[in-house]
Enzyme design. Sequence first.
Site, short mmCIF file in Angstrom:
data_model
loop_
_atom_site.label_atom_id
_atom_site.label_comp_id
_atom_site.label_asym_id
_atom_site.label_seq_id
_atom_site.Cartn_x
_atom_site.Cartn_y
_atom_site.Cartn_z
N CYS A 8 44.66 38.39 14.88
CA CYS A 8 44.24 39.22 15.23
C CYS A 8 45.29 39.60 15.96
O CYS A 8 46.82 39.75 15.49
CB CYS A 8 43.50 39.12 16.61
SG CYS A 8 43.64 38.11 17.96
N ARG A 14 40.78 36.54 20.21
CA ARG A 14 39.65 36.33 18.70
C ARG A 14 40.40 35.44 18.00
O ARG A 14 39.84 34.22 17.89
CB ARG A 14 39.68 37.99 18.28
CG ARG A 14 38.75 39.24 18.39
CD ARG A 14 39.19 40.23 18.16
NE ARG A 14 40.22 40.82 18.68
CZ ARG A 14 40.66 42.27 17.95
NH1 ARG A 14 40.37 43.09 17.21
NH2 ARG A 14 41.40 42.50 18.36
N ASP A 129 37.05 44.64 19.02
CA ASP A 129 37.80 43.45 20.08
C ASP A 129 37.43 43.42 21.69
O ASP A 129 36.65 45.06 22.23
CB ASP A 129 39.03 44.66 20.13
CG ASP A 129 40.02 44.66 21.21
OD1 ASP A 129 39.83 43.61 21.68
OD2 ASP A 129 41.28 45.82 21.18
#
Length: 163
Positions: A8, A14, A129
């Site tokens: 990420c 993430r 996100d």
Amino acid sequence: MFNVVTVCTGNICRSPMAEALLRAEVERAGLAREVEVASAGVSDEEHGNPVDPRARTVLARNDLELPQHSAHRITDRELAQADLLVAMTASHQEQLRQRLPGAAADKVRLMRSFDPAVDPSGEDLDIADPWYGGAEDFDTAWEQIRAATPGLVTWLGERVATR
């Protein structure tokens, strides 16, 4: 070993969530001796930081953890050694591909491309996100990662079987 790196932006939200879940599911599928899972970021802005507390909360709620995590930017060595780079967004995918020579760029895939409920030709295959949001945004990212993980584990099992 088949080497997988989830990627990420800063390696605190993430990709660590994806790493923890994928590692657990690889273990559950009996592939832990053949598949190694790690995570990294495309940026070094979070270098040395632990998993974001909001991501850690999601992991704990799902009986997962990454106790020794330290955020870092993916290294050239990690890029070269990876058999599969699992990008969380199209931007991450593009940044990774730019750092890889020629055909090696084919080893970069989007996480959501493994989700059978998602149209792979669709425009938005990004994992949301959560950084700028609240707990619900981390839950959304988690659900997207969770939905794609079984397909990824199946894909890995097929690759390991043919090696």
